[in-house]
Design a protein around this motif. Sequence first.
Motif, PDB file in Angstrom:
ATOM      1  N   PRO A 162       0.833  -1.217   0.000  1.00  0.00           N
ATOM      2  CA  PRO A 162       0.000   0.000   0.000  1.00  0.00           C
ATOM      3  C   PRO A 162       0.866   1.265   0.000  1.00  0.00           C
ATOM      4  O   PRO A 162       0.861   2.052   0.954  1.00  0.00           O
ATOM      5  CB  PRO A 162      -0.804  -0.148   1.294  1.00  0.00           C
ATOM      6  N   TRP A 163       1.577   1.471  -1.108  1.00  0.00           N
ATOM      7  CA  TRP A 163       2.563   2.555  -1.147  1.00  0.00           C
ATOM      8  C   TRP A 163       1.920   3.925  -1.083  1.00  0.00           C
ATOM      9  O   TRP A 163       2.527   4.875  -0.541  1.00  0.00           O
ATOM     10  CB  TRP A 163       3.413   2.425  -2.414  1.00  0.00           C
ATOM     11  N   THR A 164       0.719   4.066  -1.595  1.00  0.00           N
ATOM     12  CA  THR A 164       0.074   5.381  -1.594  1.00  0.00           C
ATOM     13  C   THR A 164      -0.346   5.817  -0.194  1.00  0.00           C
ATOM     14  O   THR A 164      -0.643   6.991   0.026  1.00  0.00           O
ATOM     15  CB  THR A 164      -1.159   5.363  -2.512  1.00  0.00           C
ATOM     16  N   SER A 165      -0.377   4.865   0.734  1.00  0.00           N
ATOM     17  CA  SER A 165      -0.788   5.216   2.105  1.00  0.00           C
ATOM     18  C   SER A 165       0.345   5.828   2.917  1.00  0.00           C
ATOM     19  O   SER A 165       0.124   6.280   4.046  1.00  0.00           O
ATOM     20  CB  SER A 165      -1.312   3.968   2.834  1.00  0.00           C
ATOM     21  N   LEU A 166       1.554   5.810   2.364  1.00  0.00           N
ATOM     22  CA  LEU A 166       2.693   6.366   3.096  1.00  0.00           C
ATOM     23  C   LEU A 166       2.667   7.883   2.999  1.00  0.00           C
ATOM     24  O   LEU A 166       2.971   8.465   1.955  1.00  0.00           O
ATOM     25  CB  LEU A 166       4.009   5.811   2.532  1.00  0.00           C
ATOM     26  N   GLY A 167       2.315   8.515   4.063  1.00  0.00           N
ATOM     27  CA  GLY A 167       2.274   9.964   4.080  1.00  0.00           C
ATOM     28  C   GLY A 167       3.630  10.555   4.430  1.00  0.00           C
ATOM     29  O   GLY A 167       4.569   9.852   4.813  1.00  0.00           O
ATOM     30  N   GLY A 168       3.732  11.861   4.313  1.00  0.00           N
ATOM     31  CA  GLY A 168       5.004  12.534   4.602  1.00  0.00           C
ATOM     32  C   GLY A 168       4.963  13.363   5.863  1.00  0.00           C
ATOM     33  O   GLY A 168       5.860  14.172   6.094  1.00  0.00           O
ATOM     34  N   GLY A 169       3.911  13.168   6.672  1.00  0.00           N
ATOM     35  CA  GLY A 169       3.777  13.985   7.873  1.00  0.00           C
ATOM     36  C   GLY A 169       4.760  13.603   8.965  1.00  0.00           C
ATOM     37  O   GLY A 169       5.525  12.639   8.844  1.00  0.00           O
ATOM     38  N   ARG A 170       4.719  14.390  10.061  1.00  0.00           N
ATOM     39  CA  ARG A 170       5.615  14.133  11.186  1.00  0.00           C
ATOM     40  C   ARG A 170       5.301  12.769  11.808  1.00  0.00           C
ATOM     41  O   ARG A 170       4.144  12.400  11.969  1.00  0.00           O
ATOM     42  CB  ARG A 170       5.472  15.238  12.233  1.00  0.00           C
ATOM     43  N   ARG A 171       6.345  12.064  12.167  1.00  0.00           N
ATOM     44  CA  ARG A 171       6.188  10.728  12.756  1.00  0.00           C
ATOM     45  C   ARG A 171       7.457  10.407  13.524  1.00  0.00           C
ATOM     46  O   ARG A 171       8.495  11.053  13.363  1.00  0.00           O
ATOM     47  CB  ARG A 171       5.960   9.672  11.668  1.00  0.00           C
ATOM     48  N   HIS A 198      14.548   3.523  -6.613  1.00  0.00           N
ATOM     49  CA  HIS A 198      15.302   4.041  -7.754  1.00  0.00           C
ATOM     50  C   HIS A 198      15.983   2.944  -8.553  1.00  0.00           C
ATOM     51  O   HIS A 198      16.862   3.231  -9.375  1.00  0.00           O
ATOM     52  CB  HIS A 198      16.330   5.066  -7.260  1.00  0.00           C
ATOM     53  N   ASP A 199      15.582   1.705  -8.338  1.00  0.00           N
ATOM     54  CA  ASP A 199      16.101   0.594  -9.139  1.00  0.00           C
ATOM     55  C   ASP A 199      15.133   0.371 -10.299  1.00  0.00           C
ATOM     56  O   ASP A 199      13.975   0.005 -10.083  1.00  0.00           O
ATOM     57  CB  ASP A 199      16.219  -0.675  -8.298  1.00  0.00           C
ATOM     58  N   PRO A 200      15.564   0.587 -11.553  1.00  0.00           N
ATOM     59  CA  PRO A 200      14.629   0.466 -12.685  1.00  0.00           C
ATOM     60  C   PRO A 200      14.107  -0.949 -12.886  1.00  0.00           C
ATOM     61  O   PRO A 200      13.126  -1.133 -13.603  1.00  0.00           O
ATOM     62  CB  PRO A 200      15.470   0.923 -13.884  1.00  0.00           C
ATOM     63  N   ARG A 201      14.742  -1.935 -12.256  1.00  0.00           N
ATOM     64  CA  ARG A 201      14.269  -3.311 -12.417  1.00  0.00           C
ATOM     65  C   ARG A 201      13.153  -3.663 -11.437  1.00  0.00           C
ATOM     66  O   ARG A 201      12.571  -4.736 -11.513  1.00  0.00           O
ATOM     67  CB  ARG A 201      15.430  -4.290 -12.234  1.00  0.00           C
ATOM     68  N   VAL A 202      12.887  -2.757 -10.488  1.00  0.00           N
ATOM     69  CA  VAL A 202      11.908  -3.034  -9.433  1.00  0.00           C
ATOM     70  C   VAL A 202      10.802  -2.003  -9.496  1.00  0.00           C
ATOM     71  O   VAL A 202      11.056  -0.799  -9.616  1.00  0.00           O
ATOM     72  CB  VAL A 202      12.586  -3.014  -8.044  1.00  0.00           C
ATOM     73  N   ARG A 203       9.565  -2.502  -9.436  1.00  0.00           N
ATOM     74  CA  ARG A 203       8.398  -1.620  -9.373  1.00  0.00           C
ATOM     75  C   ARG A 203       7.751  -1.756  -8.004  1.00  0.00           C
ATOM     76  O   ARG A 203       7.682  -2.852  -7.441  1.00  0.00           O
ATOM     77  CB  ARG A 203       7.378  -1.982 -10.445  1.00  0.00           C
ATOM     78  N   LEU A 204       7.252  -0.658  -7.488  1.00  0.00           N
ATOM     79  CA  LEU A 204       6.461  -0.659  -6.256  1.00  0.00           C
ATOM     80  C   LEU A 204       5.024  -0.402  -6.665  1.00  0.00           C
ATOM     81  O   LEU A 204       4.690   0.676  -7.168  1.00  0.00           O
ATOM     82  CB  LEU A 204       6.962   0.408  -5.290  1.00  0.00           C
ATOM     83  N   ALA A 205       4.162  -1.402  -6.506  1.00  0.00           N
ATOM     84  CA  ALA A 205       2.793  -1.310  -7.011  1.00  0.00           C
ATOM     85  C   ALA A 205       1.812  -1.733  -5.927  1.00  0.00           C
ATOM     86  O   ALA A 205       2.156  -2.522  -5.027  1.00  0.00           O
ATOM     87  CB  ALA A 205       2.621  -2.198  -8.242  1.00  0.00           C
TER      88      ALA A 205
END
Length: 577
Positions: A331-340, A359-366
Motif C-alpha cells: 500500500p505505497w500510496t498510504s505512506l504519508g510525509g507527515g511528522r512521525r 530508484h532501481d529500474p528493475r523493481v516496481r512498487l505497485a
Amino acid sequence: MTLIPRIRRQDFGVLTPPPLGGWTPALTVTVVIPAHDRQRTLDLTLAALSAQTYPAELMDVVVVDDGSPEPLRLPEAVPDGTKLISSPPGGWGRAWALQAGLDAASGEVVMVLDADMVPHRTHVEAQLRWHHLAPYLVVLGWIDFTSAERLPEPEEVRAALRAGEEEALFPLSPERHDWAEKIIHDHDGLRAAPSSLATRIHVGATASYPAGLLRSIGGLDTSLVLAEDTELGYRLTQAGAVFVPDPQARAWHVGLPTAMRDFAALKRYNDPYVADRVPYRRYLRADPGRQWLVPYVDAYVPAGTYEDVRASVDGLLGASLPDVRVTVEGPWTSLGGGRRSPLRDPDLDLRLIEAQFAHDPRVRLAPPPAWSAAADAGPAPEAVQGSPPVVPPFRLLVPPGWVPSHDAVERLVQRLEESDGGALCLALDETEDGVVVARLERTAALSRAALVAGPGERLDDVLDEVFGLEWLDGRAWGFARRPAVYPPRRRPVPEHVVQLAQRDKEIVLLRKRAAALRTELAEQRRLAGKATRDAARWRQKAEEWRRKAVALSRSRERTVLRRAVRRVRGLTSPADT
C-alpha cells in the motif's frame, strides 16, 4: 448457456469444422485491407471478395488508404458494404492503417487481408467456420505465391471465382513460406506445437481474429512499421489464443513479399524491435545484463518485513536469467510525509523497502492487485506510452523471505517450457496457516483458463485441464529461507565463486599428482634403461662363456682322441693314462 470448448494447449483437433458449403453461417465479419499505392492489385482483391461464398449480408469491407501518393479509389467490382477511409493523422505504416480499420470495423470477426492478396472463392468461409466453434481462435489462410507479369482484369478474377476456376488465374511460383509450413507439418498441423513456437507462424497477410479478443489486447502496436505481425502474434498467444492454419483457406499472393526478396535486410531491421517486444526469441537476447521492454519473467513479492522482502528481491535480481522484472506489492500510496517517530513508525518496513528499491529500474512498487494467484488470472498488464500493454510470458510469485538459488528461476522456466505446462507450484513449507507456495505461471495458460472457465469454477482446475499444473518440492528446486541476519554483516561468497575456488583446489591437486607421476615415470624409464644395458652386458658375457665352453669341449675331445689312438698303437705307457 453455451459452454465454450476447451482446447488443451494447441490441440484444436477437438473441434470439427463443417464442410465448405454444408453449414449456415451466423457471425458478421469485417475485412480490413490496409493499402499504400496498391490500386492495381487492390482492384483484384476487391473483385475476389465480391465473389465469396460467405453470405454477403454478413460481410463488409473497410479499405484503409495509408497515405498513397495518388489517393486510392474503389473500383466497380466490390462487395456490397465496402467503404474506403484514410489513415488518421499522427502516424503511418501497415500497423497504423490496420488499427484505423479495426476502429472502424463492426463485424464480430475481423479478417485482415493485404492489398496484394487474391483470395479463392471459399477463402472467407473457410476461415469463418472455425470462428463459429470457439471465440479464441486465430485462423490463418494458406498462401500461394505468383510472380505473374500479366495481371488479369478485375472482371476476369470475379468470373473465374464464380466458375470455380481461380486455380488458373496465375502461374504458381516455386517460392513458399517453407519455414512456416515446416513448423505446421512437423507438429501435426500445428496441433502439437508448443505455445512459444505456434506464435511464430502468425503471418498477417491473411488472418482472422475475434474482434473482441483483438481489441482486448490493445489492437496493433502502431509504433512499429515492420514486424507488427510477429509482435501481434506474441500478444495474441499471451491472451490465450489458439492458432489454426487452414489449407482450404487459400489465396494468391501477387508478387513476392519483402521477406523473400531481401530477407537479410529485413531481419537486420526487425531484430532490435522483436528482441525488445518478444521474449520468446531468446537468441536475440544473448547480450548479458540487458533490460528489455517486455521482460521474460515478471516476479511478484508481496510486502512483508524489510529483511524478508529485500532477501527475496535480491535473489531474483541476481538470478542467472537476466531479463527478470520484480514488483513489490504494497500500500505505497498510504505512506504519508507527515511528522512521525522514525524508529516507531508502524509503516517503518514499507518505508525501508521503498527507500531500498524506489530508484532501481528493475523493481516496481505497485499496489496489491485484487486477485489471488491460486484463484484468478493475475493482475492486468500495464500499458506503455504509445504501445499496447506489456505482457511477459511468465509470472513468478515468491513469498517474502524465500530466496531462489542463482539458477532456480532459469531451471523452472525451462521445466515449464519443456512440458508446455500452465503452472508450477512449489511447496516451500507447511505452517499452521497452511502450505507456503511459490508459483511460476504461464500467462497464455492463465488467459486461456479465464476465457473458458464457467461461473463458480476454480481457475486452477480449469488451468490444469487446458495446460496442466504440476507440484514440485521448492527446496529441491533451489528455494531456501533467508539467513537469520539479512543483509549479512559479511556478504556470503556467491555460489559460483565457491565452486570456482573448489575447482582451483582440485586443479592444484591434479597438477601435483601429475608432477609426481611424471617423476615416477622418469625413474621407471631410468631403471628400464639400466635393465636394458645390464641385459645386453649379460648377453655378451653369456656369449663369451658359450664360446669358451665350446672351445674347451673341443680341446677335451681332441685330447681324449689322441689318448685313444696312443693306446691302440701301444705307444703310450699305462702311466700316461
